[in-house]
Design a protein around this motif. Sequence first.
Motif, PDB file in Angstrom:
ATOM      1  N   ILE A  73       1.116   9.278  -5.852  1.00  0.00           N
ATOM      2  CA  ILE A  73       1.374  10.688  -5.520  1.00  0.00           C
ATOM      3  C   ILE A  73       2.343  11.308  -6.515  1.00  0.00           C
ATOM      4  CG2 ILE A  73       2.510  12.180  -3.804  1.00  0.00           C
ATOM      5  CD1 ILE A  73      -0.361  11.452  -3.120  1.00  0.00           C
ATOM      6  N   SER A  74       3.297  10.519  -6.995  1.00  0.00           N
ATOM      7  CA  SER A  74       4.292  11.072  -7.926  1.00  0.00           C
ATOM      8  C   SER A  74       3.631  11.601  -9.201  1.00  0.00           C
ATOM      9  CB  SER A  74       5.359  10.026  -8.268  1.00  0.00           C
ATOM     10  OG  SER A  74       4.858   9.023  -9.129  1.00  0.00           O
ATOM     11  N   PHE A  75       2.493  11.051  -9.599  1.00  0.00           N
ATOM     12  CA  PHE A  75       1.820  11.503 -10.811  1.00  0.00           C
ATOM     13  C   PHE A  75       1.152  12.866 -10.651  1.00  0.00           C
ATOM     14  CE2 PHE A  75       2.017   6.914 -11.688  1.00  0.00           C
ATOM     15  CZ  PHE A  75       2.668   6.984 -12.910  1.00  0.00           C
ATOM     16  N   PHE A  76       1.045  13.345  -9.419  1.00  0.00           N
ATOM     17  CA  PHE A  76       0.474  14.662  -9.176  1.00  0.00           C
ATOM     18  C   PHE A  76       1.533  15.757  -9.110  1.00  0.00           C
ATOM     19  CE2 PHE A  76      -2.805  11.819  -7.546  1.00  0.00           C
ATOM     20  CZ  PHE A  76      -3.927  12.354  -8.153  1.00  0.00           C
ATOM     21  N   MET A  77       2.801  15.382  -9.189  1.00  0.00           N
ATOM     22  CA  MET A  77       3.900  16.331  -9.087  1.00  0.00           C
ATOM     23  C   MET A  77       4.077  17.087 -10.401  1.00  0.00           C
ATOM     24  SD  MET A  77       5.362  15.786  -6.107  1.00  0.00           S
ATOM     25  CE  MET A  77       5.125  14.607  -4.805  1.00  0.00           C
ATOM     26  N   LYS A  78       4.281  18.389 -10.301  1.00  0.00           N
ATOM     27  CA  LYS A  78       4.555  19.197 -11.483  1.00  0.00           C
ATOM     28  C   LYS A  78       6.052  19.293 -11.742  1.00  0.00           C
ATOM     29  CE  LYS A  78       0.427  22.008 -11.365  1.00  0.00           C
ATOM     30  NZ  LYS A  78      -0.146  23.346 -11.309  1.00  0.00           N
ATOM     31  N   ASN A  79       6.832  19.299 -10.684  1.00  0.00           N
ATOM     32  CA  ASN A  79       8.283  19.383 -10.792  1.00  0.00           C
ATOM     33  C   ASN A  79       8.829  17.988 -11.109  1.00  0.00           C
ATOM     34  OD1 ASN A  79      11.081  19.195  -9.980  1.00  0.00           O
ATOM     35  ND2 ASN A  79      10.813  21.185  -8.994  1.00  0.00           N
TER      36      ASN A  79
ATOM     37  N   TYR B 182       0.830  -1.210   0.000  1.00  0.00           N
ATOM     38  CA  TYR B 182       0.000   0.000   0.000  1.00  0.00           C
ATOM     39  C   TYR B 182       0.866   1.263   0.000  1.00  0.00           C
ATOM     40  CZ  TYR B 182      -4.099  -2.870   1.089  1.00  0.00           C
ATOM     41  OH  TYR B 182      -5.110  -3.791   1.045  1.00  0.00           O
ATOM     42  N   LEU B 183       1.928   1.244   0.788  1.00  0.00           N
ATOM     43  CA  LEU B 183       2.829   2.394   0.862  1.00  0.00           C
ATOM     44  C   LEU B 183       3.492   2.653  -0.486  1.00  0.00           C
ATOM     45  CD1 LEU B 183       3.975   4.471   2.878  1.00  0.00           C
ATOM     46  CD2 LEU B 183       5.823   2.859   3.326  1.00  0.00           C
ATOM     47  N   SER B 184       3.929   1.599  -1.139  1.00  0.00           N
ATOM     48  CA  SER B 184       4.554   1.765  -2.452  1.00  0.00           C
ATOM     49  C   SER B 184       3.549   2.299  -3.465  1.00  0.00           C
ATOM     50  CB  SER B 184       5.178   0.454  -2.924  1.00  0.00           C
ATOM     51  OG  SER B 184       4.213  -0.572  -2.961  1.00  0.00           O
ATOM     52  N   SER B 185       2.341   1.791  -3.451  1.00  0.00           N
ATOM     53  CA  SER B 185       1.300   2.287  -4.358  1.00  0.00           C
ATOM     54  C   SER B 185       1.000   3.754  -4.094  1.00  0.00           C
ATOM     55  CB  SER B 185       0.017   1.476  -4.194  1.00  0.00           C
ATOM     56  OG  SER B 185       0.230   0.142  -4.576  1.00  0.00           O
TER      57      SER B 185
ATOM     58  N   SER C  23      10.722   7.104  -7.379  1.00  0.00           N
ATOM     59  CA  SER C  23      11.794   6.167  -7.029  1.00  0.00           C
ATOM     60  C   SER C  23      11.563   5.573  -5.637  1.00  0.00           C
ATOM     61  CB  SER C  23      13.154   6.862  -7.066  1.00  0.00           C
ATOM     62  OG  SER C  23      13.484   7.214  -8.377  1.00  0.00           O
ATOM     63  N   LEU C  24      11.117   6.395  -4.716  1.00  0.00           N
ATOM     64  CA  LEU C  24      10.820   5.897  -3.372  1.00  0.00           C
ATOM     65  C   LEU C  24       9.721   4.840  -3.421  1.00  0.00           C
ATOM     66  CD1 LEU C  24      11.455   6.198  -0.375  1.00  0.00           C
ATOM     67  CD2 LEU C  24       9.772   8.024  -0.281  1.00  0.00           C
ATOM     68  N   GLY C  25       8.678   5.115  -4.191  1.00  0.00           N
ATOM     69  CA  GLY C  25       7.613   4.128  -4.358  1.00  0.00           C
ATOM     70  C   GLY C  25       8.120   2.854  -4.994  1.00  0.00           C
ATOM     71  N   CYS C  26       8.974   2.989  -5.994  1.00  0.00           N
ATOM     72  CA  CYS C  26       9.525   1.803  -6.663  1.00  0.00           C
ATOM     73  C   CYS C  26      10.426   0.994  -5.737  1.00  0.00           C
ATOM     74  CB  CYS C  26      10.284   2.215  -7.919  1.00  0.00           C
ATOM     75  SG  CYS C  26       9.200   2.777  -9.242  1.00  0.00           S
TER      76      CYS C  26
END
Length: 86
Positions: A22-28, A14-17, A37-40
């Motif tokens: 969340i990374s897909f919401f980042m603009k930067n 769940y944490l990885s997902s 990378s943290l999720g992966c």
Amino acid sequence: MEFLGISLTEWIGYLSSFFVAISFFMKNIIKLRVVNSLGCIFFIAYGVLIDSWPVIITNAVIVCVNFYYLFINRKPHRVKADEVQP
């Protein structure tokens, strides 16, 4: 080991997902690559715990791609015209 009736392995999944989503919401793009990378990395740990080579290999490749773009193929930061100070 369980917490709230959920195994540690599932919590890591769940944490990885969560981090990947969340990374897909980042603009930067740099923040996106770091959070992704943290999720992966969590997904790699999850893959090890469930003994799933496809999960491990896919996420290891993604971490390598993120690492490449973060550290090896760095492009100089461009300053926009309105950011230039006299």
